[in-house]
Design a protein around this motif. Structure first.
Motif, PDB file in Angstrom:
ATOM      1  N   HIS A 515       0.838  -1.195   0.000  1.00  0.00           N
ATOM      2  CA  HIS A 515       0.000   0.000   0.000  1.00  0.00           C
ATOM      3  C   HIS A 515       0.875   1.248   0.000  1.00  0.00           C
ATOM      4  CE1 HIS A 515      -2.809   3.000   1.775  1.00  0.00           C
ATOM      5  NE2 HIS A 515      -3.674   2.370   0.979  1.00  0.00           N
ATOM      6  N   ARG A 518       2.410   1.585  -3.460  1.00  0.00           N
ATOM      7  CA  ARG A 518       1.490   1.854  -4.564  1.00  0.00           C
ATOM      8  C   ARG A 518       0.891   3.265  -4.532  1.00  0.00           C
ATOM      9  NH1 ARG A 518      -1.950  -3.666  -5.554  1.00  0.00           N
ATOM     10  NH2 ARG A 518      -0.727  -4.408  -7.338  1.00  0.00           N
ATOM     11  N   ASP A 564       5.404  -1.665 -10.347  1.00  0.00           N
ATOM     12  CA  ASP A 564       4.066  -2.291 -10.299  1.00  0.00           C
ATOM     13  C   ASP A 564       4.188  -3.817 -10.290  1.00  0.00           C
ATOM     14  OD1 ASP A 564       2.632   0.059 -10.298  1.00  0.00           O
ATOM     15  OD2 ASP A 564       2.417   0.140 -12.494  1.00  0.00           O
ATOM     16  N   ASP A 575      -0.601 -15.157  -1.672  1.00  0.00           N
ATOM     17  CA  ASP A 575      -1.630 -16.084  -2.154  1.00  0.00           C
ATOM     18  C   ASP A 575      -1.109 -17.501  -2.305  1.00  0.00           C
ATOM     19  OD1 ASP A 575      -3.214 -13.858  -2.309  1.00  0.00           O
ATOM     20  OD2 ASP A 575      -2.579 -13.439  -4.368  1.00  0.00           O
TER      21      ASP A 575
ATOM     22  N   ASP B  54     -11.575   4.245  -2.854  1.00  0.00           N
ATOM     23  CA  ASP B  54     -10.500   3.402  -2.312  1.00  0.00           C
ATOM     24  C   ASP B  54     -11.141   2.308  -1.446  1.00  0.00           C
ATOM     25  OD1 ASP B  54      -7.994   2.501  -1.710  1.00  0.00           O
ATOM     26  OD2 ASP B  54      -7.619   3.947  -0.114  1.00  0.00           O
ATOM     27  N   ASN B  56      -9.770   0.826   1.273  1.00  0.00           N
ATOM     28  CA  ASN B  56      -9.604   1.141   2.704  1.00  0.00           C
ATOM     29  C   ASN B  56      -9.901   2.614   2.924  1.00  0.00           C
ATOM     30  OD1 ASN B  56      -8.522  -1.453   3.516  1.00  0.00           O
ATOM     31  ND2 ASN B  56      -6.743  -0.861   2.280  1.00  0.00           N
ATOM     32  N   GLY B  84      -4.609  -0.324  -2.934  1.00  0.00           N
ATOM     33  CA  GLY B  84      -3.151  -0.434  -2.996  1.00  0.00           C
ATOM     34  C   GLY B  84      -2.650  -1.742  -2.425  1.00  0.00           C
ATOM     35  N   ALA B  85      -3.481  -2.485  -1.690  1.00  0.00           N
ATOM     36  CA  ALA B  85      -2.932  -3.613  -0.921  1.00  0.00           C
ATOM     37  C   ALA B  85      -3.705  -4.910  -1.067  1.00  0.00           C
ATOM     38  CB  ALA B  85      -2.877  -3.244   0.550  1.00  0.00           C
ATOM     39  N   LEU B  86      -4.759  -4.926  -1.841  1.00  0.00           N
ATOM     40  CA  LEU B  86      -5.519  -6.186  -1.911  1.00  0.00           C
ATOM     41  C   LEU B  86      -4.723  -7.259  -2.642  1.00  0.00           C
ATOM     42  CD1 LEU B  86      -9.270  -5.489  -2.638  1.00  0.00           C
ATOM     43  CD2 LEU B  86      -8.171  -6.192  -0.534  1.00  0.00           C
ATOM     44  N   SER B  87      -4.866  -8.488  -2.160  1.00  0.00           N
ATOM     45  CA  SER B  87      -4.208  -9.599  -2.841  1.00  0.00           C
ATOM     46  C   SER B  87      -5.095 -10.079  -3.986  1.00  0.00           C
ATOM     47  CB  SER B  87      -3.968 -10.733  -1.860  1.00  0.00           C
ATOM     48  OG  SER B  87      -5.207 -11.196  -1.376  1.00  0.00           O
ATOM     49  N   ARG B  88      -4.533 -10.983  -4.788  1.00  0.00           N
ATOM     50  CA  ARG B  88      -5.269 -11.411  -5.973  1.00  0.00           C
ATOM     51  C   ARG B  88      -6.614 -12.068  -5.639  1.00  0.00           C
ATOM     52  NH1 ARG B  88      -1.571 -14.157 -10.129  1.00  0.00           N
ATOM     53  NH2 ARG B  88      -1.713 -15.935  -8.728  1.00  0.00           N
ATOM     54  N   PRO B  89      -6.681 -12.999  -4.658  1.00  0.00           N
ATOM     55  CA  PRO B  89      -7.993 -13.584  -4.357  1.00  0.00           C
ATOM     56  C   PRO B  89      -8.999 -12.537  -3.898  1.00  0.00           C
ATOM     57  CG  PRO B  89      -6.261 -14.858  -3.300  1.00  0.00           C
ATOM     58  CD  PRO B  89      -5.637 -13.629  -3.856  1.00  0.00           C
ATOM     59  N   GLU B  91      -9.038  -9.441  -4.816  1.00  0.00           N
ATOM     60  CA  GLU B  91      -9.444  -8.716  -6.031  1.00  0.00           C
ATOM     61  C   GLU B  91     -10.521  -9.506  -6.760  1.00  0.00           C
ATOM     62  OE1 GLU B  91      -6.101  -8.029  -8.528  1.00  0.00           O
ATOM     63  OE2 GLU B  91      -4.977  -6.981  -6.954  1.00  0.00           O
ATOM     64  N   PRO B 105      -6.088  -2.393  -9.105  1.00  0.00           N
ATOM     65  CA  PRO B 105      -5.024  -2.086  -8.147  1.00  0.00           C
ATOM     66  C   PRO B 105      -4.423  -0.728  -8.487  1.00  0.00           C
ATOM     67  CG  PRO B 105      -4.295  -3.730  -9.742  1.00  0.00           C
ATOM     68  CD  PRO B 105      -5.740  -3.463 -10.045  1.00  0.00           C
ATOM     69  N   LYS B 106      -3.864  -0.114  -7.494  1.00  0.00           N
ATOM     70  CA  LYS B 106      -3.302   1.234  -7.702  1.00  0.00           C
ATOM     71  C   LYS B 106      -1.921   1.117  -8.338  1.00  0.00           C
ATOM     72  CE  LYS B 106      -5.551   3.845  -4.039  1.00  0.00           C
ATOM     73  NZ  LYS B 106      -5.350   4.401  -2.687  1.00  0.00           N
ATOM     74  N   THR B 107      -1.914   1.063  -9.645  1.00  0.00           N
ATOM     75  CA  THR B 107      -0.636   0.974 -10.359  1.00  0.00           C
ATOM     76  C   THR B 107      -0.343   2.306 -11.032  1.00  0.00           C
ATOM     77  OG1 THR B 107      -1.769   0.235 -12.333  1.00  0.00           O
ATOM     78  CG2 THR B 107      -0.969  -1.484 -10.833  1.00  0.00           C
TER      79      THR B 107
END
Lengths: 726, 167
Positions: A515, A518, A564, A575, B54, B56, B84-89, B91, B105-107
């Motif tokens: 976080h 990013r 990124d 995961d 966002d 969060n 900015g921090a969520l994992s793939r699952p 998402e 995601p925040k790229t």
């Protein structure tokens, strides 16, 4: 001058003798008080005195012996009758045996008609009767057709310092019948004016495992008097009867309050009364035994403990073989324990002479054997079986006091526990068993006359040392099979918990880091877009500068994309499922190939998958780790630099065998030697860039009990291999 | 410049400043809220066509739930969740929630995507309203409560359970 003086009378050799001396040798003339002292002070435990009579009945081939207490508040009115249906005595045999303290016709006597080896060989047991009461009436007969011989002893009569032992007259008579119920033949001992209150609690702290009252403790001692399955002992039933008005728990017949409560719940069972035991240990579950106790005066048969396998049985035999000695060990395990430990239900081993302690005089000791039973955490089972804990010593099938009693630690079980601060492999409260010796094999192992142990000698030293060694070996077995695996399991659990908490911490920290990275990255992306817009819209910017600015904007964009990608990969680690699961390897490979296919397509790389085994390969493994490692290898292989014009391909091959292998082969330009040395040592990718790299993937594979190898590399291509145990 | 039809719900000042600049560079005016409650207040007044929130958020609740509240008020609003921090699952779970139109995601490339989305929203706002289509797509509050909220709850619970079971 000649000496004409005649020698004095009585001095043949010319030596002077004192006036009043006689020619006869000196002789012991035991005082009457000797009997009094022996009975009062030789035996500390009154139970021993009763057990001596029981042993006499056993030696007399009795099949039933009854001990009946008639207890009253006034001790003068209390009495005890011990009767047996053994061979009995007439006047002559009574005089020969009873009236000669220290004489025993049983010394070296052959086995009885019931194959019993006589145990009362000291001729002293009868003296202990004075410990029990004021008077003793002995009734005995050998044939049903004969009258009963009756002798009467008043022990106070012996308390006379002026009389010799043989000056105390013992009156006798012949009667038609004893004044109490009696068998047709045999011996009836009647003791009146008891010296102790048998239904009371002895003074002092109650030893752990001991019943509360004297009578309860007598029952315990009777239960273990004979070694179960002793030759001749199987037809020897003991009945303990009493008229105590106290409720059962107050009598303390139960070992402790807990079992008293259990027993109080027991359904009324058979009233055993005079029913003899068949000898083989009858099931003495908590319902039956207390019912017998609760029945008061009609209650009865003393049940020997069941020597049966609970969890572990450790048997050892010390044997003579040729000039040397052997110890043959047998470990038996219950089916549950065998399954739990992965051991056989029975295993044997042997200790040779050379492996035995050198300083032990085994020849003096002689051969012997023992069986130790252990049920960790099963003291409740012990109570249910009415098995008193402790390892006892049996000589020709009859117990030798005090070994194995609560408080006696001849085997060193308590000592071992104390030394190890309570963490001994074998807890004494879950151990019971017997060590058997015989008069014939172990002549030097002799019990003391006061029944309080063996006479100390080299034979005893060897016997104790070897028994203790075997106990220690049993402890080692328990430690090896139960304690260490349990400890390791606990350690594994602790490690797992630590790993879990570390992982949770890592998840939180990784997310927080992602976080934190990013937020500025996406801001930078926005600003870069604004910059590009400004460059595009900016009037008056010289063309070369505009181009330069665009190049810089493009470069910055690429750098940001790399960040990124790195952050995405970092989150991707979260995961990865590290838990083992059953997977079919080709399916796993297909799944990973599907994941990298878009990347391969964009790079113009052909992907192939080949399974060399006909049968699908299944294994239980942390599939998430494998997938991650394989994906990394595939991505590296796809991106491997290739010479110009070479048509790129990557092939995945799955192979079975003693080890399972997944090869990832590519036709890249190979890995130069300088980089090869650093591959698994530093965080480098095969292209030489700093990244997550092979090192981490190798660590992941090692968690999965596998590894990554560089199988081959050349300018024609490279093969990396994931290896697993099959 | 027309009234903002895009609402950005974001509490990071740096992100807000950069995003605002890049939207404005493309001629797009946006409203910005820093908290859950502020966002809902603004949305009640303006009824934005596009909301970018966002995951969060400071405030009473989760960004995902904020979007559901908004969907209840204006079902036709387009909702985008960013994180900015969520994992793939996580998402994937968020994307399964059908009320959310998109998740990102925040790229560094996200601003490009969002600007495109904002432009599309402006175009859509300029179109004549197809009331028949709106009627067909309109979700009643009951629909939202009964299906979407439960769906989100399930998704969030599943995410938590999955994380707990794995570690």
């Amino acid at each position: 001058m000649t000496d004409t003086k005649k020698p004095r009378r009585g001095a043949k050799d010319g030596k002077r003798r004192r006036k009043g001396s006689k020619r006869e040798p000196l002789r012991f003339r035991p005082a009457a008080r000797l009997q009094y002292l022996l009975s009062e002070q030789l035996v500390s435990d009154p139970n021993v005195a009763i057990l001596e009579f029981i042993k006499n009945a056993y030696d007399a081939d009795a099949t039933e012996v009854s001990i009946e207490f008639d207890l009253a508040d006034d001790l003068d009115q209390s009495s005890l009758v011990i009767s047996d249906n053994g061979s009995g005595m007439d006047r002559d045999s009574f005089e020969r045996n009873w009236m000669h303290p220290g004489f025993s016709g049983k010394i070296d006597a052959p086995p009885t008609s019931l194959s019993r080896i006589p145990v009362g060989e000291k001729g002293l047991g009868r003296l202990a009767a004075g410990r029990l009461g004021e008077t003793l009436d002995v009734y005995s007969r050998m044939r049903a057709s004969s009258p009963w011989f009756h002798a009467f002893f008043r022990w106070e009569d012996f308390n006379d310092k002026d009389k010799l032992l043989d000056e105390i007259p013992i009156s006798w008579e012949e009667v038609d019948a004893p004044p109490v119920d009696a068998p047709k033949t045999g011996t009836v001992i009647q003791i009146k004016g008891l010296s102790l209150k048998w239904d009371s609690r002895p003074p002092g702290r109650r030893p752990k495992g001991r019943a509360v009252t004297r009578i309860g403790r007598l029952r315990q001692d009777l239960e273990v008097l004979l070694l179960p399955l002793t030759a001749g002992g199987q037809d020897f039933a003991i009945h303990l009867l009493h008229n105590s008005p106290l409720p059962e728990d107050a009598q303390g017949l139960a070992i402790d309050a807990e079992s008293a409560a259990e027993e109080a719940e027991g359904a009324p069972g058979e009233r055993a009364g005079s029913a003899p035991s068949s000898g083989s240990a009858k099931a003495a579950g908590p319902a039956q035994a207390p019912a017998e106790e609760a029945a008061g005066p009609e209650a009865g048969t003393v049940e020997p403990p069941k020597f049966e396998l609970l969890d572990y049985e450790y048997g050892f035999q010390v044997k003579r073989r040729g000039k040397g000695w052997r110890v043959i060990r047998t470990v038996r395990r219950s089916p549950e324990v065998a399954e739990q430990t992965g051991e056989k239900t029975e295993s044997k081993s042997e200790l040779k002479s050379s492996e035995l302690p050198k300083d032990l005089d085994l020849a003096a000791c002689g051969p012997f054997s023992g069986s130790l039973y252990y049920a960790p955490g099963s003291t409740q089972s012990f109570k249910a079986l009415r098995v008193p804990t402790g390892v006892r010593i049996y000589r020709d099938g009859v117990r030798v006091d005090p070994y194995g009693e609560p408080g006696d630690d001849w085997l060193g079980a308590n000592e071992r526990k104390a030394v190890r601060q309570g963490h001994a492999a074998i807890q004494p409260n879950a151990l019971y068993g017997a060590v058997a010796i015989t008069r014939e094999d172990n002549p030097q192992l002799k019990p003391l006359a006061n029944r309080e142990g063996f006479i100390g000698n080299a034979a005893l030293d060897a016997f104790f040392a070897l028994s203790r060694q075997e106990f220690q070996e049993f402890g080692d077995v328990i430690e090896r099979e139960l304690i260490i695996p349990r400890w390791e399991k606990n350690e594994a659990r602790k490690r797992s918990e630590k790993a879990i908490s570390s992982r949770q911490w890592a998840v939180v920290m990784t997310r927080a880091t992602a976080h934190a990275v990013r937020q500025p990255v996406t801001s930078a992306g926005a600003d870069l877009r604004s910059l590009r817009k400004a460059i595009d819209d900016g009037k008056g910017i010289p063309k070369p500068l505009r181009k330069r600015l665009r190049d810089l904007e493009e470069n910055t964009k690429r750098h940001l994309e790399r960040i990124d990608g790195a952050v995405g990969k970092m989150l991707g680690f979260l995961d990865v499922d590290p838990d083992p699961k059953e997977v079919e390897l080709s399916a796993l490979v297909e799944e990973v190939i599907a994941r990298v296919k878009p990347d391969a397509k964009s790079c113009g790389v052909a992907l192939r998958h080949e399974a060399t085994d006909a049968d699908p390969i299944r294994l239980r493994t942390p599939a998430g780790l494998i997938e991650h490692a394989l994906e990394e290898l595939l991505e590296n292989a796809i991106q491997a630099p290739r010479p110009e014009g070479r048509k790129a391909w990557v092939e995945v091959r799955v192979r079975g065998g003693d080890k399972i292998r997944i090869d990832v082969a590519d036709n890249g330009g190979g890995i130069d030697e300088k980089l090869r040395k650093k591959l698994f040592k530093q965080n480098v990718s095969r292209t030489g860039r700093i990244g997550v790299g092979l090192l981490i993937n190798r660590q992941l594979m090692q968690i999965a009990q596998g590894d990554i190898e560089l199988s081959s590399t050349s300018p024609e291509g490279s093969v990396f291999t994931l290896v697993f145990p099959s | 410049m027309s009234a903002p039809i895009t609402l950005l719900v974001e509490d990071d000042e740096g992100v807000v400043a950069s995003y605002r600049r890049t939207f404005e560079a493309d001629g797009i005016e946006i409203d910005v809220a820093e908290t859950w409650n502020e966002a809902l207040g603004l949305f009640r007044v303006a009824g934005h066509r596009l909301v970018i929130a966002d995951y969060n958020l400071p405030g009473d609740d989760h960004g995902l739930r904020l979007l559901v509240e908004m969907k209840l008020l204006v079902p036709s609003t387009r909702l985008i969740l960013i994180s900015g921090a969520l994992s793939r699952p996580a998402e994937e779970l968020a994307q399964k929630v059908t009320l959310i139109d998109d998740f990102h995601p925040k790229t560094s490339s996200l601003p490009d995507t969002l600007v495109d989305q904002a432009k599309a929203a402006i175009e859509w706002a300029a179109e004549e309203t197809d009331w028949q289509k709106v009627g067909e797509e309109y979700l009643t509050p009951a629909d939202v409560v009964d299906s979407a909220l439960e769906e989100i709850d399930d998704a969030l619970r599943a995410d938590v359970a999955q994380r707990q079971s794995r570690g």
